[in-house]
Design a protein around this motif. Structure first.
Motif, short mmCIF file in Angstrom:
data_model
loop_
_atom_site.label_atom_id
_atom_site.label_comp_id
_atom_site.label_asym_id
_atom_site.label_seq_id
_atom_site.Cartn_x
_atom_site.Cartn_y
_atom_site.Cartn_z
N MET A 10 -4.83 7.61 -2.44
CA MET A 10 -4.72 9.07 -2.56
C MET A 10 -4.74 9.74 -1.19
N PHE A 11 -3.65 10.43 -0.88
CA PHE A 11 -3.53 11.14 0.39
C PHE A 11 -3.05 12.57 0.11
N VAL A 30 -11.84 9.93 -1.56
CA VAL A 30 -10.62 10.53 -1.04
C VAL A 30 -10.72 10.71 0.47
N ASP A 31 -11.87 11.19 0.93
CA ASP A 31 -12.06 11.45 2.36
C ASP A 31 -11.92 10.19 3.19
N ASP A 32 -12.41 9.06 2.68
CA ASP A 32 -12.31 7.80 3.42
C ASP A 32 -10.85 7.40 3.61
N THR A 33 -10.03 7.61 2.57
CA THR A 33 -8.61 7.28 2.68
C THR A 33 -7.92 8.23 3.65
N LEU A 34 -8.25 9.52 3.57
CA LEU A 34 -7.66 10.49 4.50
C LEU A 34 -7.99 10.12 5.94
N LYS A 35 -9.24 9.74 6.17
CA LYS A 35 -9.67 9.38 7.53
C LYS A 35 -8.93 8.15 8.03
N TYR A 36 -8.80 7.13 7.17
CA TYR A 36 -8.10 5.91 7.59
C TYR A 36 -6.62 6.22 7.87
N ALA A 37 -5.99 6.92 6.94
CA ALA A 37 -4.56 7.21 7.08
C ALA A 37 -4.28 7.98 8.36
N SER A 72 -6.02 7.92 10.99
CA SER A 72 -6.33 7.08 12.16
C SER A 72 -5.14 6.22 12.57
N ILE A 73 -4.23 5.94 11.63
CA ILE A 73 -3.05 5.15 11.98
C ILE A 73 -1.79 6.02 12.03
N GLY A 74 -1.98 7.33 12.02
CA GLY A 74 -0.86 8.23 12.25
C GLY A 74 -0.09 8.67 11.03
N ILE A 75 -0.59 8.41 9.83
CA ILE A 75 0.11 8.85 8.62
C ILE A 75 -0.11 10.34 8.44
N THR A 76 0.99 11.07 8.25
CA THR A 76 0.91 12.53 8.12
C THR A 76 1.67 13.05 6.91
N SER A 77 2.44 12.20 6.24
CA SER A 77 3.26 12.69 5.14
C SER A 77 3.24 11.69 3.99
N THR A 78 3.72 12.15 2.84
CA THR A 78 3.80 11.29 1.67
C THR A 78 5.20 11.34 1.09
N PRO A 79 5.63 10.25 0.46
CA PRO A 79 4.92 8.97 0.40
C PRO A 79 5.10 8.17 1.69
N THR A 80 4.07 7.43 2.05
CA THR A 80 4.15 6.48 3.16
C THR A 80 3.69 5.13 2.63
N LEU A 81 4.44 4.08 2.96
CA LEU A 81 4.16 2.75 2.45
C LEU A 81 3.83 1.78 3.57
N ILE A 82 2.93 0.86 3.32
CA ILE A 82 2.67 -0.26 4.22
C ILE A 82 3.07 -1.52 3.48
N PHE A 115 0.85 -1.20 0.00
CA PHE A 115 0.00 0.00 0.00
C PHE A 115 0.88 1.24 0.00
N VAL A 116 0.55 2.19 -0.87
CA VAL A 116 1.32 3.42 -0.99
C VAL A 116 0.39 4.61 -0.87
N PHE A 117 0.60 5.42 0.14
CA PHE A 117 -0.18 6.64 0.34
C PHE A 117 0.58 7.79 -0.33
N THR A 118 -0.07 8.39 -1.33
CA THR A 118 0.64 9.30 -2.21
C THR A 118 -0.16 10.58 -2.44
N ASP A 119 0.54 11.60 -2.88
CA ASP A 119 -0.06 12.90 -3.20
C ASP A 119 0.33 13.22 -4.64
N PRO A 120 -0.65 13.48 -5.53
CA PRO A 120 -0.32 13.69 -6.94
C PRO A 120 0.54 14.93 -7.21
#
Length: 264
Positions: A169-170, A215-222, A224-234, A136-141
């Motif tokens: 998408m984050f 997009v909002d659902d991904t933002l909310k999940y990210a 919730s587990i402390g992701i604040t920056s991009t890129p972040t990978l799981i 999983f990759v949380f990214t910003d275009p």
């Protein structure tokens, strides 16, 4: 005083070498200069760290940048001509104190999550859709570091035919146009628009089919587990890794995940 300066010099010892020292030259910088944008600052410091903020320094002729690198946040300075990088601290002779805050540790997300709980919906899929390993990759275009990583993700899919990459998408608030781009990219549901965004090409404005909820659902999940920056990978075993990695590094990080049961 020297002990307080040392961590910052270590933080930037590679950075200064990367930027390089150019020949001295006369330049009429004046007392003021156009404020450097975040995108311009990140491009200027590409490969050094992620710039979080930019402002004019109290020292005439310098920009003051807050930069994150390897989990530490520090202040650096760039001259108006954008040819020299100056590590902090700069001390005021009047107060005998630094003119900007000392480096601080940046809060990071937990080191691991249960991979089974990471939602696969609202994702752009790269690689084998039925691969054994999920990345999983949380990214910003509009994130320059995400753009670099995106190229490596495509390389990774050629190095490992059992990886499914879920691009989430984050969009960060520091990139105002990223949110609408994220909506359009998810609305299309394929990598093409994401590729265009990272290549700097224009993409359409959002329409009725481009849901903000995705997009909002991904933002909310990210968040919730402390992701604040991009890129972040799981990673497939749930480990969380922040920042750019080359394809070969990612393949090595995932090598501990068993291939048992993987489909050819």
């Amino acid at each position: 005083m020297l002990k307080s300066i040392a961590p910052v010099l270590v933080f930037l010892c590679v950075a200064v070498s990367a930027v390089g020292v150019q020949a001295e030259e006369c330049s009429d910088t004046g007392a003021t200069a156009p404020l450097m944008t975040l995108d311009e600052a990140n491009e200027t410091l590409r490969g050094i760290g992620e710039v979080k903020s930019v402002k004019l320094s109290p020292v005439q002729g310098l920009y003051e940048l807050s930069v994150v690198n390897n989990g530490r946040q520090a202040t650096v300075y760039v001259d108006f001509a954008r040819k020299h990088l100056i590590p902090s601290p700069i001390f005021s002779l009047a107060t005998k104190k630094p003119i900007a805050p000392e480096p601080t540790a940046v809060s990071t997300p937990p080191s691991r999550v249960d991979i089974a709980t990471v939602p696969t919906e609202n994702s752009i899929i790269l690689g084998n859709p039925e691969g054994k390993r999920k990345l999983f990759v949380f990214t910003d275009p509009d994130c320059p570091f995400c753009a670099k990583l995106h190229e490596e993700l495509w390389k990774l899919t050629t190095l490992d035919n059992q990886v499914t990459v879920y691009v989430k998408m984050f969009p960060l608030k520091m990139h105002p146009a990223a949110y609408d781009k994220a909506r359009v990219i998810l609305g299309a549901g394929t990598p093409e628009l994401l590729n265009k965004a990272f290549a700097g090409e224009p993409i359409p404005a959002p329409g009725p089919k481009d849901s903000a909820k995705a997009v909002d659902d991904t933002l909310k999940y990210a968040e919730s587990i402390g992701i604040t920056s991009t890129p972040t990978l799981i990673l497939p075993d749930g480990r969380i890794v922040v920042g750019f990695k080359k394809a070969e590094e990612l393949k090595a990080l995932m090598s501990t995940v068993s291939d048992k049961g993987a489909k050819p």
